[in-house]
Write a protein that holds these residues in place. Structure first.
Motif, PDB file in Angstrom:
ATOM      1  N   GLN A 119      -1.788 -10.340   6.116  1.00  0.00           N
ATOM      2  CA  GLN A 119      -3.071 -11.144   6.095  1.00  0.00           C
ATOM      3  C   GLN A 119      -3.633 -10.344   5.220  1.00  0.00           C
ATOM      4  OE1 GLN A 119      -3.583 -13.019   9.460  1.00  0.00           O
ATOM      5  NE2 GLN A 119      -1.645 -14.630   9.953  1.00  0.00           N
ATOM      6  N   GLY A 120      -4.583 -11.832   4.566  1.00  0.00           N
ATOM      7  CA  GLY A 120      -5.613 -11.386   3.721  1.00  0.00           C
ATOM      8  C   GLY A 120      -5.303  -9.747   2.730  1.00  0.00           C
ATOM      9  N   GLY A 121      -5.843  -9.383   2.134  1.00  0.00           N
ATOM     10  CA  GLY A 121      -5.647  -8.096   1.408  1.00  0.00           C
ATOM     11  C   GLY A 121      -5.826  -6.499   2.557  1.00  0.00           C
ATOM     12  N   ASP A 122      -5.514  -6.749   3.787  1.00  0.00           N
ATOM     13  CA  ASP A 122      -4.640  -6.060   3.976  1.00  0.00           C
ATOM     14  C   ASP A 122      -3.521  -4.761   5.356  1.00  0.00           C
ATOM     15  OD1 ASP A 122      -4.636  -3.466   6.090  1.00  0.00           O
ATOM     16  OD2 ASP A 122      -5.272  -5.191   7.883  1.00  0.00           O
ATOM     17  N   VAL A 123      -2.619  -4.137   4.094  1.00  0.00           N
ATOM     18  CA  VAL A 123      -1.424  -3.936   4.256  1.00  0.00           C
ATOM     19  C   VAL A 123      -1.372  -2.523   5.217  1.00  0.00           C
ATOM     20  CG1 VAL A 123      -0.894  -4.473   1.796  1.00  0.00           C
ATOM     21  CG2 VAL A 123      -1.430  -2.040   2.063  1.00  0.00           C
ATOM     22  N   SER A 124      -1.834  -2.857   6.012  1.00  0.00           N
ATOM     23  CA  SER A 124      -2.112  -0.940   7.113  1.00  0.00           C
ATOM     24  C   SER A 124      -1.420  -1.890   8.291  1.00  0.00           C
ATOM     25  CB  SER A 124      -3.107  -1.154   7.674  1.00  0.00           C
ATOM     26  OG  SER A 124      -3.979  -1.781   8.100  1.00  0.00           O
ATOM     27  N   THR A 161      -5.634  -1.443  -6.650  1.00  0.00           N
ATOM     28  CA  THR A 161      -4.359  -1.561  -6.553  1.00  0.00           C
ATOM     29  C   THR A 161      -3.526  -0.395  -5.898  1.00  0.00           C
ATOM     30  OG1 THR A 161      -2.988  -1.437  -8.153  1.00  0.00           O
ATOM     31  CG2 THR A 161      -4.011  -2.937  -8.471  1.00  0.00           C
ATOM     32  N   LEU A 162      -2.182  -0.415  -5.357  1.00  0.00           N
ATOM     33  CA  LEU A 162      -1.174   0.073  -4.782  1.00  0.00           C
ATOM     34  C   LEU A 162      -0.213   0.114  -6.849  1.00  0.00           C
ATOM     35  CD1 LEU A 162      -0.160  -0.396  -1.210  1.00  0.00           C
ATOM     36  CD2 LEU A 162      -2.170   1.239  -2.695  1.00  0.00           C
ATOM     37  N   THR A 163      -0.549   0.018  -7.402  1.00  0.00           N
ATOM     38  CA  THR A 163       0.573  -1.007  -8.494  1.00  0.00           C
ATOM     39  C   THR A 163       0.515   0.667  -9.855  1.00  0.00           C
ATOM     40  OG1 THR A 163       0.372  -2.962  -8.472  1.00  0.00           O
ATOM     41  CG2 THR A 163       0.799  -1.599 -11.150  1.00  0.00           C
ATOM     42  N   VAL A 164       1.342   1.180  -9.917  1.00  0.00           N
ATOM     43  CA  VAL A 164       1.358   2.382 -10.485  1.00  0.00           C
ATOM     44  C   VAL A 164       2.520   1.474 -11.574  1.00  0.00           C
ATOM     45  CG1 VAL A 164       1.892   5.050 -10.711  1.00  0.00           C
ATOM     46  CG2 VAL A 164       1.583   3.945  -8.655  1.00  0.00           C
ATOM     47  N   PRO A 173       4.408  -2.705  -5.224  1.00  0.00           N
ATOM     48  CA  PRO A 173       5.427  -2.315  -4.328  1.00  0.00           C
ATOM     49  C   PRO A 173       5.910  -3.482  -3.834  1.00  0.00           C
ATOM     50  CG  PRO A 173       2.840  -2.288  -3.614  1.00  0.00           C
ATOM     51  CD  PRO A 173       2.720  -2.210  -5.615  1.00  0.00           C
ATOM     52  N   ASP A 174       6.818  -3.770  -3.032  1.00  0.00           N
ATOM     53  CA  ASP A 174       7.915  -5.039  -2.649  1.00  0.00           C
ATOM     54  C   ASP A 174       7.055  -4.908  -0.375  1.00  0.00           C
ATOM     55  OD1 ASP A 174       9.512  -5.463  -4.175  1.00  0.00           O
ATOM     56  OD2 ASP A 174      10.606  -3.941  -3.694  1.00  0.00           O
ATOM     57  N   PHE A 175       6.685  -3.988   0.038  1.00  0.00           N
ATOM     58  CA  PHE A 175       5.522  -3.606   0.627  1.00  0.00           C
ATOM     59  C   PHE A 175       5.669  -2.233   0.959  1.00  0.00           C
ATOM     60  CE2 PHE A 175      10.187  -2.561   1.212  1.00  0.00           C
ATOM     61  CZ  PHE A 175      10.659  -1.011   1.767  1.00  0.00           C
ATOM     62  N   ALA A 176       4.260  -1.812   1.531  1.00  0.00           N
ATOM     63  CA  ALA A 176       3.240  -0.886   1.504  1.00  0.00           C
ATOM     64  C   ALA A 176       4.000   0.775   2.256  1.00  0.00           C
ATOM     65  CB  ALA A 176       2.202  -1.125   2.088  1.00  0.00           C
ATOM     66  N   ASP A 177       4.954   1.038   2.142  1.00  0.00           N
ATOM     67  CA  ASP A 177       5.687   1.815   2.258  1.00  0.00           C
ATOM     68  C   ASP A 177       6.450   3.040   0.888  1.00  0.00           C
ATOM     69  OD1 ASP A 177       6.243   2.823   4.963  1.00  0.00           O
ATOM     70  OD2 ASP A 177       8.145   3.510   3.811  1.00  0.00           O
ATOM     71  N   PRO A 178       5.688   4.699   1.132  1.00  0.00           N
ATOM     72  CA  PRO A 178       6.569   5.167  -0.032  1.00  0.00           C
ATOM     73  C   PRO A 178       8.315   5.697  -0.043  1.00  0.00           C
ATOM     74  CG  PRO A 178       5.569   6.551   1.816  1.00  0.00           C
ATOM     75  CD  PRO A 178       4.971   5.401   2.667  1.00  0.00           C
ATOM     76  N   ASP A 179       8.957   4.742   0.853  1.00  0.00           N
ATOM     77  CA  ASP A 179      10.580   4.094   0.301  1.00  0.00           C
ATOM     78  C   ASP A 179      10.402   3.400  -0.478  1.00  0.00           C
ATOM     79  OD1 ASP A 179      13.204   5.125   1.580  1.00  0.00           O
ATOM     80  OD2 ASP A 179      12.871   3.117   1.491  1.00  0.00           O
ATOM     81  N   ASN A 180      10.092   2.128  -0.484  1.00  0.00           N
ATOM     82  CA  ASN A 180       9.876   1.338  -1.221  1.00  0.00           C
ATOM     83  C   ASN A 180      10.039   2.001  -2.920  1.00  0.00           C
ATOM     84  OD1 ASN A 180       8.505  -1.276  -3.356  1.00  0.00           O
ATOM     85  ND2 ASN A 180      10.298  -1.660  -2.812  1.00  0.00           N
ATOM     86  N   TYR A 181       9.168   3.207  -2.848  1.00  0.00           N
ATOM     87  CA  TYR A 181       8.861   3.368  -4.508  1.00  0.00           C
ATOM     88  C   TYR A 181       9.802   4.575  -4.722  1.00  0.00           C
ATOM     89  CZ  TYR A 181       4.072   1.702  -4.167  1.00  0.00           C
ATOM     90  OH  TYR A 181       2.661   1.081  -4.211  1.00  0.00           O
ATOM     91  N   MET A 182       9.757   4.884  -4.397  1.00  0.00           N
ATOM     92  CA  MET A 182      11.162   6.430  -4.717  1.00  0.00           C
ATOM     93  C   MET A 182      12.287   6.044  -4.145  1.00  0.00           C
ATOM     94  SD  MET A 182       8.993   9.806  -2.823  1.00  0.00           S
ATOM     95  CE  MET A 182       7.168  10.513  -4.163  1.00  0.00           C
ATOM     96  N   ASP A 183      12.919   5.626  -2.825  1.00  0.00           N
ATOM     97  CA  ASP A 183      14.121   5.156  -3.136  1.00  0.00           C
ATOM     98  C   ASP A 183      14.648   4.152  -3.895  1.00  0.00           C
ATOM     99  OD1 ASP A 183      16.233   5.216  -1.016  1.00  0.00           O
ATOM    100  OD2 ASP A 183      16.474   3.283  -1.413  1.00  0.00           O
ATOM    101  N   TYR A 241      -9.672 -17.436  -1.764  1.00  0.00           N
ATOM    102  CA  TYR A 241      -8.822 -16.112  -2.627  1.00  0.00           C
ATOM    103  C   TYR A 241      -9.278 -14.977  -1.737  1.00  0.00           C
ATOM    104  CZ  TYR A 241      -6.723 -12.704  -5.463  1.00  0.00           C
ATOM    105  OH  TYR A 241      -6.029 -11.832  -6.114  1.00  0.00           O
ATOM    106  N   GLU A 242      -8.308 -13.839  -1.391  1.00  0.00           N
ATOM    107  CA  GLU A 242      -8.188 -13.134  -1.212  1.00  0.00           C
ATOM    108  C   GLU A 242      -6.880 -11.840  -1.685  1.00  0.00           C
ATOM    109  OE1 GLU A 242      -9.374 -12.055   3.016  1.00  0.00           O
ATOM    110  OE2 GLU A 242      -8.276 -13.255   3.093  1.00  0.00           O
ATOM    111  N   TYR A 243      -7.547 -11.343  -2.484  1.00  0.00           N
ATOM    112  CA  TYR A 243      -6.401 -10.377  -3.291  1.00  0.00           C
ATOM    113  C   TYR A 243      -5.346  -8.635  -2.560  1.00  0.00           C
ATOM    114  CZ  TYR A 243      -4.021  -6.391  -6.064  1.00  0.00           C
ATOM    115  OH  TYR A 243      -3.131  -5.527  -6.323  1.00  0.00           O
ATOM    116  N   ASN A 244      -4.309  -9.219  -2.294  1.00  0.00           N
ATOM    117  CA  ASN A 244      -3.329  -8.385  -1.214  1.00  0.00           C
ATOM    118  C   ASN A 244      -2.720  -7.932  -2.316  1.00  0.00           C
ATOM    119  OD1 ASN A 244      -0.593  -7.125  -0.274  1.00  0.00           O
ATOM    120  ND2 ASN A 244      -1.536  -8.058   1.128  1.00  0.00           N
ATOM    121  N   PRO A 245      -2.088  -5.929  -2.136  1.00  0.00           N
ATOM    122  CA  PRO A 245      -1.569  -5.215  -3.717  1.00  0.00           C
ATOM    123  C   PRO A 245      -0.224  -5.590  -2.896  1.00  0.00           C
ATOM    124  CG  PRO A 245      -2.369  -4.025  -1.626  1.00  0.00           C
ATOM    125  CD  PRO A 245      -3.013  -5.301  -1.742  1.00  0.00           C
TER     126      PRO A 245
END
Length: 530
Positions: free
Chosen positions: A71-76, A277-280, A431-441, A514-518
């Motif tokens: 919800q909103g911009g929070d991915v924690s 962002t979390l976009t690399v 990212p599909d979801f905010a976890d390192p596994d999503n990037y690296m796997d 409007y709320e940006y979510n990464p």
């Protein structure tokens, strides 16, 4: 509200405005109960079991719902959506969800736990798009009663609730899918690929491929309905045109890259904001290509890339230098790994040592009669990535490497990757979801099928660590594992990291909420109003 200079303009109904836009191109302000966004890339699928690109999220995020959501911009943390609550077993392998009662699909069917089980099993069996997020993690699913479902994981995964936010977990009506052909292994249901029946705030009205998508409000939404009777996505590849449409009030919001920021800077009645962002962003180097299979060649390309120039000219300074696959702030990010710096002399030395020399004096290095020539692809209409390719092309020419810069439309780019015919691709990871596994796997594991992001990796130790890190429930131990993967990937020279980008949102100042979510970007309209 509308912009001040348009207050006295005659307000047409949303339907008439849209008809004018389609037929004679009349310029008019967007009605208060209508939302229009203009973006650069084509949507590829309306089926959440298939859609695995950000543009298609404009359909899936608005038409369908998942069990949990950000919800909103929070991915924690995640919040309840179609699931009101849940419990996790002590061993971290079973998630039991309690489904919200009284939720209706757009065709009137009532949501039950059986729809949850069916949706997950359907996506996994079809084996398209993000299906790996189900098949890689889920062992079985049990329906306990009409409104309770248990998901049993193959192994513990600390980030699993984050996984469930991705649209491949969208809940579909079992009855509706079965009435329209059902599903089969590795199959695409052509009807459901273009038609929808979700529980979300919008219903799909029309999809004119390559041109626009039209949504109607879902008046029976389980939350308060959106104030917009209609929402429209216009596909406008040219950024100058998108900016002009926004400044004229013909659209409410546009996608924009840093290189095009000048198009809206200083414009009246607009809100232009940037967000971390979390976009690399990176350049994929497919190791299935004979030359790119040599780590020395890949390292040479890393040293040849003009990081400073790209950051100044392309990103306009709106970027953090990239050093690794994970972005700052995410578990596993290693601040000890420093960004690369261009060194053409080092790049030339690496190529010489690998046997690539200009034996015939034509200015292009060769080896065993094969010239060192690559093709680099980017999405057509993305001026930022095109400019990056052209700049890189000029730098590589200085060291005897020929680079052909070729734009492809989004479906063609995805198709080329799925056929494993790509060489270099200017892309990155939203990212599909905010976890390192999503990037690296997905981007470093050797087990996944070919895709645009695939580098055809061959590092067994990375494969092993990815599994161990995913199953580890201790955050400190997980972090250490991901840092080790980062160092192994750097030694393999898997990617050229061009930067951690900032998100630009350009919208009329009449647009509120409007709320940006990464992880979502601009793809979700619920909560926006005028």
């Amino acid at each position: 509200m509308k912009p001040n200079h348009l207050k006295t303009m005659l307000v047409f109904t949303a339907t008439i405005v849209l008809a004018l836009a389609w037929t004679v191109g009349v310029h008019a302000a967007v009605a208060k109960d209508m939302f229009i966004l203009a973006m650069d890339r084509n949507i590829t699928s309306a089926d959440p079991a298939i859609a695995y690109d950000q543009p298609s999220g404009h359909i899936t995020y608005n038409v369908y719902d998942t069990l949990v959501e950000y919800q909103g911009g929070d991915v924690s943390r995640v919040h309840p959506a179609l699931a009101e609550s849940w419990e996790i077993s002590p061993d971290g392998k079973t998630y039991t969800f309690h489904i919200r009662k009284g939720v209706k699909f757009h065709n009137g069917d009532l949501l039950t736990a059986e729809d949850v089980k069916y949706s997950f099993e359907r996506a996994a069996t079809m084996n398209k798009g993000g299906a790996w997020m189900i098949s890689n993690f889920v062992e079985s699913i049990d329906v306990i009663d009409d409104y309770t479902v248990s998901i049993h994981l193959i192994a513990p995964f600390a980030g699993y609730l984050n996984v469930l936010t991705y649209p491949v977990h969208s809940i579909m009506s079992k009855n509706w899918v079965e009435a329209h052909g059902g599903y089969g292994p590795d199959e695409v249901n052509a009807f459901i690929n273009e038609n929808t029946n979700g529980t979300g705030p919008f219903k799909l009205n029309r999809w004119d491929k390559g041109n626009m998508v039209v949504f109607d409000r879902n008046d029976d939404y389980w939350r308060e309905p959106t104030p917009f009777k209609r929402a429209v996505v216009r596909i406008i590849p040219e950024p100058t045109t998108r900016a002009l449409m926004l400044k004229k009030g013909e659209v409410d919001m546009i996608t924009l890259e840093p290189i095009n920021l000048k198009e809206v800077e200083g414009a009246k009645n607009l809100t232009v904001e940037t967000y971390p962002t979390l976009t690399v962003s990176w350049i994929v180097m497919n190791q299935a290509h004979p030359a790119l299979g040599d780590v020395a060649v890949r390292k040479a390309l890393l040293y040849a890339f003009p990081y400073d120039i790209v950051h100044r000219v392309v990103y306009k300074g709106m970027v953090q230098p990239g050093s690794q696959m994970l972005p700052p702030g995410l578990l596993g990010y290693d601040s000890d790994v420093k960004p690369m710096v261009q060194d053409l002399a080092k790049a030339e030395a690496l190529l010489e040592e690998a046997g690539w020399v200009d034996s015939d004096g034509d200015g292009i290095r060769d080896k065993d009669g094969v010239p060192l020539v690559f093709e680099i692809n980017f999405p057509t209409g993305n001026e930022e990535r095109q400019s990056m390719g052209v700049i890189f092309q000029a730098e590589l020419a200085k060291i005897g490497v020929k680079l052909n810069v070729v734009g492809l439309d989004w479906p063609a780019l995805l198709g080329k990757g799925e056929a494993n015919k790509h060489e270099l691709v200017i892309t990155g990871w939203h990212p599909d979801f905010a976890d390192p596994d999503n990037y690296m796997d997905f981007n470093l594991s050797s087990i996944h099928p070919p895709s645009m992001s695939n580098i055809s990796p061959k590092n067994q130790r990375i494969d092993e660590l990815l599994v161990e890190a995913r199953e580890e429930l201790d955050p400190e131990k997980r972090e250490a594992m991901y840092k080790e993967i980062t160092h192994l990937a750097a030694a393999d020279a898997t990617h050229i990291y061009t930067g951690v980008t900032e998100w630009i949102n350009a919208r009329g100042d009449w647009v509120k909420g409007y709320e940006y979510n990464p992880t979502i970007g601009d793809t979700k309209y619920y909560g926006i109003y005028k």
